[in-house]
Design an enzyme around this catalytic site. Sequence first.
Site, PDB file in Angstrom:
ATOM      1  N   LYS A   1     -13.670   1.525  15.459  1.00 51.91           N
ATOM      2  CA  LYS A   1     -12.280   0.833  15.818  1.00 51.91           C
ATOM      3  C   LYS A   1     -11.889   0.922  17.446  1.00 51.91           C
ATOM      4  CE  LYS A   1     -10.768   0.880  10.891  1.00 51.91           C
ATOM      5  NZ  LYS A   1     -10.008   2.007   9.795  1.00 51.91           N
TER       6      LYS A   1
ATOM      7  N   ASP B   1      -4.941  -5.758   5.649  1.00 53.54           N
ATOM      8  CA  ASP B   1      -5.731  -6.751   5.831  1.00 53.54           C
ATOM      9  C   ASP B   1      -5.009  -8.275   5.583  1.00 53.54           C
ATOM     10  OD1 ASP B   1      -6.366  -4.446   7.850  1.00 53.54           O
ATOM     11  OD2 ASP B   1      -7.438  -3.872   5.240  1.00 53.54           O
TER      12      ASP B   1
ATOM     13  N   ASN C   1       1.276  -0.890  -0.083  1.00 51.13           N
ATOM     14  CA  ASN C   1       0.103  -0.163   0.355  1.00 51.13           C
ATOM     15  C   ASN C   1       0.623   1.034   0.364  1.00 51.13           C
ATOM     16  OD1 ASN C   1       0.240   0.583   2.838  1.00 51.13           O
ATOM     17  ND2 ASN C   1      -0.096  -1.528   3.253  1.00 51.13           N
TER      18      ASN C   1
ATOM     19  N   PRO D   1      -3.466 -11.149  11.010  1.00 54.73           N
ATOM     20  CA  PRO D   1      -3.594 -11.227  12.075  1.00 54.73           C
ATOM     21  C   PRO D   1      -3.629  -9.494  12.227  1.00 54.73           C
ATOM     22  CG  PRO D   1      -1.229 -11.909  11.532  1.00 54.73           C
ATOM     23  CD  PRO D   1      -1.775 -11.972  10.477  1.00 54.73           C
TER      24      PRO D   1
END
Length: 424
Positions: free
Chosen positions: A360, A299, A231, A326
Amino acid sequence: MKNSISRTLADKRILLIVGGGIAAYKSLDLVRRLKERGASVHAVLTRAGAKFVTPLSLAALTGEPVREDLFSLTDDARMGHIELSRDADLIVVAPTTADLLAKAAHGLADDLASTLLLATDKRAVVAPAMNLRMWLHPATARNVATLKGDGLTFVGPDDGEMACGEYGPGRMAEPLAIVAAVERALETPTAIPLPPGVGERPLAGPLAGKRVVITSGPTHEPIDPVRYIANRSSGKQGHAIARAAADAGAEVVLISGPVAIPDPSGVTTHHVESAREMLAAVEAALPADIFIATAAVADWRVDAPGAGKMKKGADGPPALRLVENPDILATIAGRAAARPRLVVGFAAETDRVLEYARGKLAKKRCDLIVANDVSPASGVMGGDENTVHLVDAAGVVSWPKLRKDEVARRLVDALAKRLTGAGG
Ligand code: CTP
């Protein structure tokens, strides 16, 4: 290469500055002599030096990149001029021109070579080479006396026939004489000690005595040995927080994914690639007082990465099966044993920033979420500025648009206050 490892030179890192002068060709031999005794050599070539030897020949002989510019963007980003001189055990200047002597004697720092000489606390051995009139000029004599007083070691110049046809002092010392001077200098302690306490990590500071573990940058998840999923995270924000925490007196461990920025100074940095490696490195770095997850962890990873490079075939493009990685933040926040007292997450969102951040905070059971808008219009990903909102059980505090290092400083301050119960 001849086997003549020297006890004094073995594994020593020599920074060789090559000034301008016909004697520069002898510096190539000097490199060989130092290396065959077990030293490693990093070379810096002045603009004048580059008229006499090429960066290519120095790079080939040293086996290291050659630095020429103070502000080069192409030089290894991990090696600023401070690191260059700090990493060396000793500096050798050969040949040393009258100009370099004058600059060093007056503390000028307008190019890489003179800046290194001013920025170092290491011993320096200088091998002058110049026309005899320049060497005998009272100005040069004054500069030499000043530099000897500053603790620099002189070797040569020798008497002899000069390139200009004259005879007298000014020839650069022979490489083996320079090697001998280097060996002697290495056996004496550092030249310019800093005053007590200066240059050391502050024993005071709001995070003194605290241990902070931080993740930063992206992760790379392999598809096969040559391809990966990644990313756009630059690691700038996480690295800035690591540096700010170190400046605040903390012992900092930074777990960095693959980034193109240098390791922050004063911080122990571990480099990892994948999310699973990052989690293992974080767990190995615990216990800690604070854990800050700034990394943009992938992810998902490819379930079964190819053992060899995947080839195009008649079956068309491969279907990659992804499995979830994880969640490092949630794992650390959910630990029953050795949970850091403060666990801080980041929430990178492109819309509904606060709503998702609150989600979150609860889901990952952390103490604080630093939420930021990473939509392309915000310019946050890879940029130098960030607009963040601190979201915790008590509510939201929004900060104005700030440089990432200022966000880091303020965040560290706020965390230190929480840790000591001083609010914030
Ligand atoms: N994080 C983590 N491990 C993961 C994923 C995320 O430690 N596998 C951490 C990040 O470092 C960050 C926080 O969780 O501190 C939130 O990351 P973000 O990418 O915003 O959220 P995700 O959990 O990935 O959720 P989503 O992709 O749905 O936004």
